[in-house]
Design a protein around this motif. Structure first.
Motif, short mmCIF file in Angstrom:
data_model
loop_
_atom_site.label_atom_id
_atom_site.label_comp_id
_atom_site.label_asym_id
_atom_site.label_seq_id
_atom_site.Cartn_x
_atom_site.Cartn_y
_atom_site.Cartn_z
N GLU A 1 -6.78 3.34 3.97
CA GLU A 1 -6.74 2.13 4.65
C GLU A 1 -7.02 1.41 2.80
O GLU A 1 -8.44 1.87 2.61
N LEU B 1 -1.86 -6.05 10.33
CA LEU B 1 -3.04 -5.37 9.84
C LEU B 1 -3.51 -4.90 10.31
O LEU B 1 -3.64 -4.71 11.36
N ALA B 2 -4.59 -3.82 9.77
CA ALA B 2 -5.40 -2.27 10.92
C ALA B 2 -6.09 -3.26 11.93
O ALA B 2 -6.11 -2.45 12.76
N THR C 1 2.42 -0.43 4.20
CA THR C 1 2.60 -1.63 4.60
C THR C 1 2.59 -2.23 3.71
O THR C 1 2.25 -2.07 2.69
N ASN D 1 0.36 -1.12 0.06
CA ASN D 1 -0.19 -0.13 -0.34
C ASN D 1 1.17 1.37 0.01
O ASN D 1 1.97 1.71 0.97
N VAL E 1 -7.74 -4.83 7.26
CA VAL E 1 -7.04 -4.05 5.82
C VAL E 1 -5.71 -3.77 6.27
O VAL E 1 -5.24 -3.68 7.17
N ARG F 1 -2.43 -0.77 6.28
CA ARG F 1 -2.14 0.14 6.55
C ARG F 1 -1.32 0.80 4.98
O ARG F 1 -1.45 -0.08 4.44
#
Length: 111
Positions: free
Chosen positions: A75, A90-91, A103, A70, A98, A100
């Motif tokens: 997100e 992950l978030a 990441t 990402n 999701v 971030r």
């Protein structure tokens, strides 16, 4: 032995001997990624680019492993596949959360 270059004390946690065996450390992230690369025989055969140039999400696939990076500021939803590795988690902390910003996650595709 002593280091021949002076190192600031703030760098001490970044030393290899301090990161070895420490979950979440850069050293362990790289060691884990290299082990996954061997286990899944990555870098052999072709790579399928699944994102378009200019996208904020870089996605590629090789031998059933999907890598999502990402690069944007929002997100991004992650498919509910098994997480093999993640640069920052992950978030929501789950395997189907999701991704971030800034990441990367390695996922094993469902067969």
């Amino acid at each position: 032995g002593a280091c021949w270059l002076p190192q600031p004390p703030s760098w001490r946690p970044l030393a290899r001997d301090r990161q070895r065996g420490t979950p979440g450390s850069t050293l362990e992230l790289y060691r884990g990624a290299l082990a996954l690369r061997r286990r899944h025989r990555l870098a052999r055969g072709g790579v399928d680019w699944m994102s378009e140039p200019g996208d904020d999400l870089l996605v590629l696939r090789n031998n059933g492993v999907v890598v999502m990076s990402n690069l944007g500021g929002a997100e991004v939803a992650v498919p509910p596949w098994r997480v093999l590795a993640s640069s920052a988690g992950l978030a929501d902390g789950s395997e189907d959360g999701v991704l971030r910003p800034d990441t990367t996650v390695w996922l094993e595709e469902d067969s």
